[in-house]
Scaffold this motif. Structure first.
Motif, PDB file in Angstrom:
ATOM      1  N   CYS A   4     -14.095  34.126  16.904  1.00 10.61           N
ATOM      2  CA  CYS A   4     -14.645  33.655  18.186  1.00 10.61           C
ATOM      3  C   CYS A   4     -15.579  34.761  18.697  1.00 10.61           C
ATOM      4  N   ASP A   5     -16.875  34.572  18.476  1.00 14.55           N
ATOM      5  CA  ASP A   5     -17.828  35.624  18.892  1.00 14.55           C
ATOM      6  C   ASP A   5     -17.922  35.679  20.413  1.00 14.55           C
ATOM      7  N   LEU A   6     -17.839  34.457  21.021  1.00 16.53           N
ATOM      8  CA  LEU A   6     -17.980  34.405  22.485  1.00 16.53           C
ATOM      9  C   LEU A   6     -17.097  33.292  23.040  1.00 16.53           C
ATOM     10  N   MET A   7     -16.324  33.612  24.061  1.00 13.51           N
ATOM     11  CA  MET A   7     -15.550  32.577  24.780  1.00 13.51           C
ATOM     12  C   MET A   7     -16.035  32.564  26.227  1.00 13.51           C
ATOM     13  N   MET A   8     -16.365  31.347  26.701  1.00 10.67           N
ATOM     14  CA  MET A   8     -16.756  31.214  28.107  1.00 10.67           C
ATOM     15  C   MET A   8     -15.606  30.511  28.821  1.00 10.67           C
ATOM     16  N   VAL A   9     -14.956  31.222  29.747  1.00 12.97           N
ATOM     17  CA  VAL A   9     -13.842  30.636  30.509  1.00 12.97           C
ATOM     18  C   VAL A   9     -14.436  30.013  31.765  1.00 12.97           C
ATOM     19  N   ILE A  10     -14.115  28.746  31.994  1.00 12.15           N
ATOM     20  CA  ILE A  10     -14.725  28.025  33.125  1.00 12.15           C
ATOM     21  C   ILE A  10     -13.634  27.382  33.973  1.00 12.15           C
ATOM     22  N   GLY A  11     -13.515  27.804  35.236  1.00 11.63           N
ATOM     23  CA  GLY A  11     -12.613  27.131  36.172  1.00 11.63           C
ATOM     24  C   GLY A  11     -11.149  27.261  35.820  1.00 11.63           C
ATOM     25  N   SER A  12     -10.738  28.480  35.451  1.00 12.54           N
ATOM     26  CA  SER A  12      -9.308  28.676  35.208  1.00 12.54           C
ATOM     27  C   SER A  12      -8.874  30.004  35.818  1.00 12.54           C
ATOM     28  N   SER A  13      -7.681  29.990  36.428  1.00 13.08           N
ATOM     29  CA  SER A  13      -7.137  31.237  37.011  1.00 13.08           C
ATOM     30  C   SER A  13      -6.529  32.110  35.907  1.00 13.08           C
ATOM     31  N   LEU A  14      -6.390  31.558  34.713  1.00 13.28           N
ATOM     32  CA  LEU A  14      -5.834  32.309  33.553  1.00 13.28           C
ATOM     33  C   LEU A  14      -4.484  32.926  33.888  1.00 13.28           C
ATOM     34  N   VAL A  15      -3.626  32.154  34.579  1.00 12.09           N
ATOM     35  CA  VAL A  15      -2.278  32.672  34.891  1.00 12.09           C
ATOM     36  C   VAL A  15      -1.192  31.949  34.111  1.00 12.09           C
ATOM     37  N   VAL A  16      -1.570  30.861  33.398  1.00  9.61           N
ATOM     38  CA  VAL A  16      -0.551  30.087  32.671  1.00  9.61           C
ATOM     39  C   VAL A  16      -0.629  30.417  31.182  1.00  9.61           C
ATOM     40  N   TYR A  17       0.558  30.757  30.646  1.00  8.30           N
ATOM     41  CA  TYR A  17       0.653  31.103  29.217  1.00  8.30           C
ATOM     42  C   TYR A  17       1.327  29.944  28.493  1.00  8.30           C
ATOM     43  N   PRO A  18       1.132  29.787  27.185  1.00 10.77           N
ATOM     44  CA  PRO A  18       0.400  30.707  26.304  1.00 10.77           C
ATOM     45  C   PRO A  18      -1.116  30.500  26.292  1.00 10.77           C
ATOM     46  N   VAL A  19      -1.681  29.582  27.066  1.00 18.98           N
ATOM     47  CA  VAL A  19      -3.110  29.312  26.932  1.00 18.98           C
ATOM     48  C   VAL A  19      -3.934  30.538  27.315  1.00 18.98           C
ATOM     49  N   ALA A  20      -3.552  31.225  28.385  1.00 18.37           N
ATOM     50  CA  ALA A  20      -4.349  32.396  28.821  1.00 18.37           C
ATOM     51  C   ALA A  20      -4.424  33.435  27.706  1.00 18.37           C
ATOM     52  N   ASP A  21      -3.438  33.438  26.835  1.00 19.01           N
ATOM     53  CA  ASP A  21      -3.403  34.421  25.743  1.00 19.01           C
ATOM     54  C   ASP A  21      -4.487  34.170  24.700  1.00 19.01           C
ATOM     55  N   LEU A  22      -5.070  32.970  24.695  1.00 17.57           N
ATOM     56  CA  LEU A  22      -6.112  32.660  23.704  1.00 17.57           C
ATOM     57  C   LEU A  22      -7.342  33.548  23.915  1.00 17.57           C
ATOM     58  N   VAL A  23      -7.458  34.112  25.103  1.00 18.20           N
ATOM     59  CA  VAL A  23      -8.612  34.974  25.409  1.00 18.20           C
ATOM     60  C   VAL A  23      -8.645  36.176  24.471  1.00 18.20           C
ATOM     61  N   ARG A  24      -7.462  36.533  23.923  1.00 21.03           N
ATOM     62  CA  ARG A  24      -7.402  37.753  23.074  1.00 21.03           C
ATOM     63  C   ARG A  24      -8.250  37.607  21.809  1.00 21.03           C
ATOM     64  N   PHE A  25      -8.561  36.325  21.424  1.00 21.73           N
ATOM     65  CA  PHE A  25      -9.342  36.119  20.198  1.00 21.73           C
ATOM     66  C   PHE A  25     -10.844  36.320  20.418  1.00 21.73           C
ATOM     67  N   ALA A  26     -11.228  36.409  21.711  1.00 16.46           N
ATOM     68  CA  ALA A  26     -12.678  36.428  22.006  1.00 16.46           C
ATOM     69  C   ALA A  26     -13.233  37.828  21.794  1.00 16.46           C
ATOM     70  N   ARG A  27     -14.258  37.936  20.927  1.00 20.75           N
ATOM     71  CA  ARG A  27     -14.889  39.250  20.742  1.00 20.75           C
ATOM     72  C   ARG A  27     -15.639  39.602  22.037  1.00 20.75           C
ATOM     73  N   LYS A  28     -16.312  38.554  22.617  1.00 18.66           N
ATOM     74  CA  LYS A  28     -16.959  38.765  23.916  1.00 18.66           C
ATOM     75  C   LYS A  28     -16.539  37.631  24.853  1.00 18.66           C
ATOM     76  N   LEU A  29     -16.517  37.950  26.147  1.00 20.58           N
ATOM     77  CA  LEU A  29     -15.970  37.004  27.132  1.00 20.58           C
ATOM     78  C   LEU A  29     -16.964  36.848  28.290  1.00 20.58           C
ATOM     79  N   VAL A  30     -17.113  35.597  28.735  1.00 21.36           N
ATOM     80  CA  VAL A  30     -17.868  35.315  29.964  1.00 21.36           C
ATOM     81  C   VAL A  30     -16.928  34.502  30.838  1.00 21.36           C
ATOM     82  N   ILE A  31     -16.867  34.811  32.132  1.00 21.79           N
ATOM     83  CA  ILE A  31     -15.979  34.060  33.039  1.00 21.79           C
ATOM     84  C   ILE A  31     -16.800  33.474  34.181  1.00 21.79           C
ATOM     85  N   ILE A  32     -16.667  32.142  34.323  1.00 18.51           N
ATOM     86  CA  ILE A  32     -17.313  31.456  35.450  1.00 18.51           C
ATOM     87  C   ILE A  32     -16.180  30.878  36.297  1.00 18.51           C
TER      88      ILE A  32
END
Ligand code: APR
Ligand code: ZN
Length: 250
Positions: free
Chosen positions: A190-218
């Motif tokens: 995952c070269d780039l993950m764009m997170v859109i409209g999430s508080s990223l407080v619920v697991y295990p989904v928030a943990d998927l961010v660890r795969f992102a080499r680069k991250l953008v958050i909107i």
């Protein structure tokens, strides 16, 4: 580093063009502009009015189906009427133009599906079908809506003496097959993950961010992952994603 809005949009467009494996991770915040309240926005979030752990768990579904269906079901029924907004359409365009490789969504509202996005992992399930906990037969969600609207709670299976339930992931459920599929795909790169409209407080989904080499958050509010992001845009995602599509076309 404070970047003004325009330079943030251009930076994100550049990152997308440089990232062959670009994925989006969406949360309830992408659907608020379609009229569906999210869970944790101050003042309007659903969990400010309804305690999820007292109403939306597998335990409540089994032990107190009347509470489960009274507290949460009308929300489900409203959701299926909603229409995609500019943010969903912008992500479909990014997929059509070959930039976006897929969307991992926590949302059960089917709005990415309605907007025509094709590679979507609905990791918390969806509201298009339900299934019987006895014979495991799947039915359309309308079957469940009819029975609950007709006061049949808990909703009986049309085929056996079992009880129907929605095909969504409740607190206490095991994760959906879609979640494990999405994890496998991201693990491959995952070269780039764009997170859109999430508080990223619920697991295990928030943990998927660890795969992102680069991250953008909107996101309208800050998240625990902002420190890791190349770009954070704290604006409404409908406008932001529309502007990113325009910048990609320049
Ligand atoms: N533009 C940008 N951000 C927005 C917008 C908008 N138009 N509207 C809301 N937001 C932001 C809010 O500030 C909030 O931080 O979206 C975020 C939504 O966060 P949550 O309400 O926590 O939703 P989500 O992250 O999807 O919750 C995850 O929690 O209860 C469970 O299963 C449920 O899938 C859900 C999970
Ligand atoms: Zn059955």
């Amino acid at each position: 580093m404070e970047m003004n809005y325009r330079s943030s949009i251009e930076r994100v467009a550049k990152l997308i063009k440089e990232s062959p494996l670009f994925y989006a991770l969406t949360g309830a915040g992408i659907s608020t502009e379609s009229g569906i309240p999210d869970f944790r926005s101050p003042g309007t979030g659903i969990w400010e009015k309804v305690d999820p752990f007292a109403t939306s768990t597998v335990h409540v579904l089994h032990e107190n189906p009347a509470l489960f269906y009274e507290a949460g079901f009308s929300r489900f029924a409203e959701m299926i009427q909603a229409e995609p907004n500019r943010a969903h359409h912008a992500l479909k365009q990014m997929e059509d133009h070959g930039y976006l490789k897929g969307i991992i969504t926590q949302n059960i509202d089917s709005l990415h599906w309605k907007a025509g996005s094709r590679r979507v992992w609905e990791v918390h399930g969806h509201l298009r079908t339900c299934h019987c906990q006895g014979c495991c037969q799947r039915f359309s969600f309308e079957v469940l809506v009819e029975k609950v609207a007709g006061g049949q709670i808990p909703p009986p299976c049309p085929r056996c003496s079992g009880i129907l339930r929605p095909d969504v992931v409740l607190f206490g459920d095991t994760m959906s097959p879609a979640f494990f599929e999405a994890e496998e795909v991201l693990r491959k790169g995952c070269d780039l993950m764009m997170v859109i409209g999430s508080s990223l407080v619920v697991y295990p989904v928030a943990d998927l961010v660890r795969f992102a080499r680069k991250l953008v958050i909107i996101n309208a509010q800050e998240t625990n992952y902002d420190y890791r992001a190349e770009v954070v845009i704290r604006e409404k995602c409908g406008q932001v994603l529309t502007d990113i599509v325009k910048a990609l076309e320049e």
